[in-house]
Design an enzyme around this catalytic site. Structure first.
Site, PDB file in Angstrom:
ATOM      1  N   ARG A  99      22.864   9.873   8.366  1.00  0.00           N
ATOM      2  CA  ARG A  99      23.475   8.880   9.242  1.00  0.00           C
ATOM      3  C   ARG A  99      23.419   9.364  10.691  1.00  0.00           C
ATOM      4  O   ARG A  99      23.521  10.563  10.971  1.00  0.00           O
ATOM      5  CB  ARG A  99      24.934   8.699   8.805  1.00  0.00           C
ATOM      6  CG  ARG A  99      25.748   7.690   9.596  1.00  0.00           C
ATOM      7  CD  ARG A  99      25.326   6.291   9.304  1.00  0.00           C
ATOM      8  NE  ARG A  99      26.345   5.307   9.660  1.00  0.00           N
ATOM      9  CZ  ARG A  99      26.066   4.058   9.981  1.00  0.00           C
ATOM     10  NH1 ARG A  99      24.820   3.638  10.022  1.00  0.00           N
ATOM     11  NH2 ARG A  99      27.034   3.200  10.261  1.00  0.00           N
ATOM     12  N   THR A 376      19.261  -3.983   7.741  1.00  0.00           N
ATOM     13  CA  THR A 376      19.144  -2.686   7.092  1.00  0.00           C
ATOM     14  C   THR A 376      18.064  -2.911   6.065  1.00  0.00           C
ATOM     15  O   THR A 376      17.666  -4.043   5.837  1.00  0.00           O
ATOM     16  CB  THR A 376      20.509  -2.351   6.440  1.00  0.00           C
ATOM     17  OG1 THR A 376      21.469  -2.296   7.488  1.00  0.00           O
ATOM     18  CG2 THR A 376      20.516  -1.057   5.701  1.00  0.00           C
ATOM     19  N   THR A 394      18.589   2.222   8.159  1.00  0.00           N
ATOM     20  CA  THR A 394      18.916   1.123   9.071  1.00  0.00           C
ATOM     21  C   THR A 394      18.758   1.466  10.542  1.00  0.00           C
ATOM     22  O   THR A 394      18.810   2.643  10.938  1.00  0.00           O
ATOM     23  CB  THR A 394      20.378   0.681   8.826  1.00  0.00           C
ATOM     24  OG1 THR A 394      20.667  -0.475   9.591  1.00  0.00           O
ATOM     25  CG2 THR A 394      21.358   1.787   9.172  1.00  0.00           C
ATOM     26  N   ASN A 396      20.737  -0.763  12.180  1.00  0.00           N
ATOM     27  CA  ASN A 396      21.957  -1.561  12.263  1.00  0.00           C
ATOM     28  C   ASN A 396      21.602  -3.032  12.434  1.00  0.00           C
ATOM     29  O   ASN A 396      21.356  -3.716  11.464  1.00  0.00           O
ATOM     30  CB  ASN A 396      22.915  -1.081  13.338  1.00  0.00           C
ATOM     31  CG  ASN A 396      24.344  -1.539  13.071  1.00  0.00           C
ATOM     32  OD1 ASN A 396      24.689  -1.859  11.949  1.00  0.00           O
ATOM     33  ND2 ASN A 396      25.177  -1.573  14.101  1.00  0.00           N
ATOM     34  N   ASP A 418      28.996   0.415  14.889  1.00  0.00           N
ATOM     35  CA  ASP A 418      29.658   0.584  13.587  1.00  0.00           C
ATOM     36  C   ASP A 418      30.948   1.396  13.688  1.00  0.00           C
ATOM     37  O   ASP A 418      31.683   1.503  12.705  1.00  0.00           O
ATOM     38  CB  ASP A 418      28.713   1.238  12.583  1.00  0.00           C
ATOM     39  CG  ASP A 418      27.948   0.206  11.757  1.00  0.00           C
ATOM     40  OD1 ASP A 418      28.190  -0.998  11.962  1.00  0.00           O
ATOM     41  OD2 ASP A 418      27.115   0.592  10.926  1.00  0.00           O
ATOM     42  N   SER A 447      29.909   3.360   7.487  1.00  0.00           N
ATOM     43  CA  SER A 447      28.838   2.453   7.074  1.00  0.00           C
ATOM     44  C   SER A 447      29.221   1.714   5.802  1.00  0.00           C
ATOM     45  O   SER A 447      30.076   2.169   5.037  1.00  0.00           O
ATOM     46  CB  SER A 447      27.557   3.259   6.818  1.00  0.00           C
ATOM     47  OG  SER A 447      26.563   2.461   6.208  1.00  0.00           O
ATOM     48  N   SER A 448      28.568   0.581   5.559  1.00  0.00           N
ATOM     49  CA  SER A 448      28.726  -0.153   4.299  1.00  0.00           C
ATOM     50  C   SER A 448      27.571   0.091   3.339  1.00  0.00           C
ATOM     51  O   SER A 448      27.555  -0.450   2.231  1.00  0.00           O
ATOM     52  CB  SER A 448      28.828  -1.659   4.579  1.00  0.00           C
ATOM     53  OG  SER A 448      29.997  -1.952   5.294  1.00  0.00           O
ATOM     54  N   GLY A 468      22.365  -5.824   4.677  1.00  0.00           N
ATOM     55  CA  GLY A 468      23.277  -6.948   4.878  1.00  0.00           C
ATOM     56  C   GLY A 468      24.593  -6.613   5.529  1.00  0.00           C
ATOM     57  O   GLY A 468      25.550  -7.371   5.382  1.00  0.00           O
ATOM     58  N   GLY A 469      24.691  -5.466   6.243  1.00  0.00           N
ATOM     59  CA  GLY A 469      25.946  -5.165   6.925  1.00  0.00           C
ATOM     60  C   GLY A 469      27.111  -5.161   5.964  1.00  0.00           C
ATOM     61  O   GLY A 469      27.082  -4.518   4.911  1.00  0.00           O
TER      62      GLY A 469
END
Length: 567
Positions: A99, A376, A394, A396, A418, A447-448, A468-469
């Site tokens: 990340r 992403t 990603t 983002n 984020d 993050s998701s 898809g966030g």
């Protein structure tokens, strides 16, 4: 006699048709050896070629990551970051956190004006939105630990693609055109770059990216230092200086991806292996699955009022927890054990009613008593030995910050959005956060992303993940439910229509064709607000069936360029 002759002709015709049609009993995406599923057919073929040359799943993942940076620039990247969940053929599991991080000079109030109000678009577009990239370091570390083939052989396919060019699909041409003006506005002085122009992109057009080819060549020859040091690093620093960004030489030199233990949970007869913080995905997914088990989803029909209502009620509570308790574990105390305990979740879900919705203002986050638009991309790989890797990576937003590195030909992320730039203020995906996800120097943003591997009875069963966030977690959740509770086939799991809810805003987002008029009316009567969506998530799944058959399920209904490729 005439009847017998007619019957003979009919039987002959049936036999002819049967012999000339594909064998429907065997899925065209079922493979005995390896399989790769990505968002772009070229990247899938690159990964498959690596597998066929004797590479393992981890080699293929490295090659796919770099190929996506060329063929899928809206999300594939070297200027972003991501997460990988890994299961070896021997059953060992781990995760790799590559990340992005906040630059050393980042500060908690950097996106606020003198009155404490959020400055619109500052965390989403332009140089100040960029976090320190992690993708290249992540791939280097993945290869160092698990790779089998030579590093140079894994990067070379992307060098070739960038240098010789890639034909734009209809989908990619449309996406570039949708963002063309925004990209041009941020990069008006870089008209030599293949993505910066005033005219439209055309389907079938050859996109040659010589600048990116040179960057990838340096990464191929020099590994990590080919990106974080030397000429490429200087291009990034020059870009930061021109646009008043924050990334420094020290930020690049000192970036490190991190190996972390996976978040594991049990659901029915399956073991869920997912990503730990700073991803919220693993914890949220296991919370949701424990809720689904509590309410025994299999007793309800797919798409019924009970099915949709209960999913939404679970999701809204889990996202409230996400907003309050989750962040970078290196900077805050994330109460993973408590959030996943049966005692906590029994209490958390105890006020769910089967007749009416809860008010989001009454839900808030649970008391644990402490003493991730949309763009992403996810890909999954399984090799012939049974090694498996699920990667979500990603920039983002689509094309990230829209900043292209001059002389480098690649987009930089807008991952700083984020963070919780101000408590209670939503990011571009409508997600709110608190102090656990506040901006701090060198901190990783929440993050998701939810790359996930599932075992059943100790054997590899399924790989799943999605872009898809904020919808990533719920998309993965529904695919797991579809496979285990509703016993759908691998492709049915991916194709099935989806819903999403995330606490705030207080709505149900539903894909077309999911809700019947009757179910819609029941949901409205129960107090739900419904917003129709054209698509939610984009899965890239692999399922393993008896006989070690690997079935790749690409989400071609939502994204025509995605593909499962194997042998």
């Amino acid at each position: 006699m005439k009847l017998n002759k007619t019957l003979t002709v009919l039987l002959a015709m049936i036999f002819f048709v049967a012999c000339t049609q594909p064998n429907k009993s065997k899925s065209e995406n079922a493979f005995k050896n390896g399989v790769v599923v990505t968002a772009h057919f070229v990247a899938s073929e690159v990964g498959n070629e690596i597998l066929q040359k004797g590479g393992n799943a981890f080699d293929a993942a490295v090659a796919v990551q770099f190929a996506l940076a060329v063929v899928y620039p809206r999300a594939g990247n070297i200027g972003g970051g991501g997460f990988a969940v890994i299961r070896t053929a021997g059953g060992e599991t781990t995760s790799l956190d590559f990340r992005e991080k906040a630059p050393k000079t980042a500060s908690e109030k950097m996106y606020l004006d003198s009155k404490g109000n959020v400055i619109e678009d500052l965390s989403e577009t332009g140089h100040l939105a960029v976090g320190v990239p992690g993708s290249v370091d992540g791939m280097v570390n993945l290869h160092k630990k698990y790779g089998k083939l030579n590093w140079e052989d894994l990067v070379q396919p992307s060098v070739k693609l960038a240098r010789e060019g890639v034909r734009l699909s209809k989908l990619e041409a449309e996406k570039l055109n949708a963002y063309r003006e925004r990209i041009y506005k941020v990069n008006a002085n870089k008209e030599g770059c293949c993505y910066v122009r005033k005219s439209d992109f055309e389907e079938g057009e050859l996109i040659v990216n010589t600048e990116l080819a040179e960057v990838l060549e340096r990464i191929k020859e020099e590994g990590r230092s080919g990106f974080y040091e030397g000429e490429t690093a200087q291009l990034i620093l020059n870009e930061m200086q021109k646009g008043k960004g924050l990334i420094s030489k020290e930020d690049l030199l000192q970036y490190e991806s991190v190996w972390r233990p996976t978040i594991n949970g049990k659901y029915r007869d399956c073991k869920i292996i997912s990503m730990p913080p700073p991803s919220s995905g693993g914890i949220a997914l296991i919370q949701l699955l424990k809720g689904a088990e509590k309410f025994n989803f299999s007793q309800y029909e797919f798409g019924s009022f009970e099915h949709i209502h209960l999913m939404v009620e679970l999701e809204r509570r889990v996202y409230a927890d996400r907003a309050t308790w989750l962040g970078d574990p290196d900077y805050c105390c994330v109460p993973c054990e408590k959030l996943l305990s049966n005692e906590y979740l029994d209490e958390r879900f105890s006020d769910i009613s089967l007749e009416k919705k809860s008010d989001s203002q009454d839900i808030k986050a649970g008391n644990v008593e402490i003493i991730e638009s949309f763009e992403t991309t996810h890909f999954s790989v399984v090799d012939r030995w049974g090694n498996a890797i699920a990667i979500t990576t990603t920039l983002n937003g689509n094309y990230g910050s829209k900043v292209i590195v001059a002389g480098g030909g690649f987009f930089l992320n807008n991952e700083m959005d984020d963070f919780s730039i101000k408590p209670g203020v939503p990011n571009q995906y409508g997600l709110v956060g608190g102090t656990a996800n506040a901006i701090q120097p060198e901190k990783r943003m929440l993050s998701s992303m939810t790359p996930t591997i599932i075992e059943r009875n100790g054997k590899l069963f399924m790989l799943t993940g999605s872009p898809g966030g904020s919808t990533i977690i719920t998309s993965v959740f529904q695919n797991v439910i579809n496979a285990i509770e509703f016993e759908m086939s691998p492709q049915e799991c991916v194709n099935a229509a989806r819903v999403h809810s995330q606490w705030l805003p207080d709505k149900i987002y539903a894909e077309k064709d999911l809700l019947t008029d009757s179910v819609r009316n029941q949901l409205i009567k129960a107090g739900h607000k419904i917003a129709d969506q054209s698509r939610i998530g984009m899965m890239a799944n692999i399922s393993v069936k008896p006989g070690e058959i690997r079935i790749g399920a690409a989400d071609t209904l939502r994204h025509k360029d995605s593909k499962a490729s194997g042998y």
